[in-house]
Scaffold this active site. Sequence first.
Site: not given
Length: 455
Positions: A275, A277, A372, A337, A367, A340-341, A370
Site C-alpha cells: 500500500d 501509505d 478515505r 474498500w 500509516m 480483498e486481503d 488521510h
Amino acid sequence: MKCSTHQKKSIMLLLSFICVVFLLYVLNCRSMVSYNFLNYRISDSTSMLSGFLDVFQSNFSFNQTTPSRNETLQFRTTTRTPQFTGLNSSGEYEHDGSLDASFKLLGQHLTESHRNTSRYKPKVIVHSSRRYDDVWTTENKTTEYSNKTSRETDKNVCPEKPKDLIGLRLGNYSHVTKSELIEEFTQMEPGGHLRPQNCTPGQSVAIIIPYRNRNSHLLVLLHNLIPFLTRQNVDVTFFVIEQAGNSTFNRGALFNVGFLEAEKFHRFDCYILHDVDIIPLNDHNLYRCGGNPRHFAVALNKYNYNLLYSNYFGGVVGLLRSQYLQVNGNSNLYIGWGAEDDDLLVRVRAKNLTMVRYDVMTARYDMIKHERDKGNAENPLRFALLKSAARRQDVEGLNTVTKHYQVLDMKPETLYTWITVSLDNRGLLEVRSILTAPSYTMNDMKGTKLVMKVR
C-alpha cells in the site's frame, strides 16, 4: 709474428665453430622472438605467464624454419594512447607494446579450428518484452542470464542479515519533491531499479503499489523505502499501477495487473504487494520471500502497534512468483474498500500454504493519516463475497483479469515504472461462458442486497 700452419688451422677451426654457434643462435632467435618478448613483458607474474604460455605453445610451432612475412611479429613503441592496430599496410602485426595488446595479438594467431569454436562467439539478444535478459549462445546450448546481475558474479553473495541494518527508527514524513528524490538517490537505475553494489543478491524483487491521486504519500513512501531497502541489499524494482478514470478503486485487480505487467519486464523471484501509505520502521523486517507467504505489516500505529486481528493479511504482503501463480492471484471482485486481503488469505490457506509473520517490534509500520479516497467507498458486499472465496479461487482471479484492463500509458522513470490502466469493473462482475464472477457468488451478493433493502 708468424703463425705456424698448425696454429692457423686451430684458429680457423675456432672461428668456424664460433660462426656455426652464432648462426644457430640467430636462427633460434628468429623463431622465438615473440616468446622472448612476451616472457620479458610478463616475467614478474608467474601465474599469468603459465596460463599465457599454455595457450601460446598450443597454437605456435617452434621450429628452425624462417617464418613468412605475414607471420613475422613486429612491435614498436609509440607515444600515442595504447591500442592494438592489427595489420599494417605491409601485412605485419603491430601494437604499442602494452600487455592488453599482446593478448589481442595472440588472439590473431590462434589456429583456425580454435577460432571457430563457439567459445569465442558471444551473441547478445535483447528481448523486447524482458528488459534485463541477454543470451549467450554456444554450439549446443543457450543460457539465459540477467544482464543486470551478470557483472556481479565475481562478488560475494549478499548475507542473509546485512551488516548495515540499524533496527527500529522513526519514519521521515517531511515534504519532498520528485526531483529532490532523484537528486538524493543517485543509485536508482531506469525503471525504478535498485540493486546492491557490493554483493550479489539472492532474489529479484518487484514491489507493486496500487495508486490513485496519492502523489504526496508515494513520495514519502519512496523517501523511506529506498534507503531502507538499500541497507537490506535488496535487488528491487518499483511498479506504480495507477487506476485511471472515475471507476471505483479495485485494489485486488490492480495487484493482478501489476504482476502481469511486471512479468513483461523480468521474471522476478518475489512479489511484494505494498500500500502507498504504509511506512516500514524497522529494517530487520527483511523484504524477502520464502517458503510461505509473508505478512509484513503486522503492527500499525493506527492500531497502537498491535495486530488488528489474527487473520489480518493487509498493508504489505509478499509471495514468491510461484506462490502467486499457485493461489491464482487476488480476486478481482472486491470493488471498493475492504476484504480483498482476507480473500487472499483464504486463497493462500486453500493451497496448503501458511501465512508467516515477524514479531510486532520487527514488523512495525506507520500509516500516513488521510481521509478515505473519493471513489474507494466501503464495499457493503464484501462479506458476501468472502463466502465463496475458496470455491471460486481457480476460476476467478489472475487468470480472468487480462481481458478487463487496458494499459493507457507506461513510463519507465528514475524512481519507478509508472503504468496507467483502465479497469472494466462491470466486465469483471459479469457471468460469461468463461467464468469471471461465478453465478453462486452473484447469488450471494444479490441476497445481501435484498437484506440491506429490508434493513
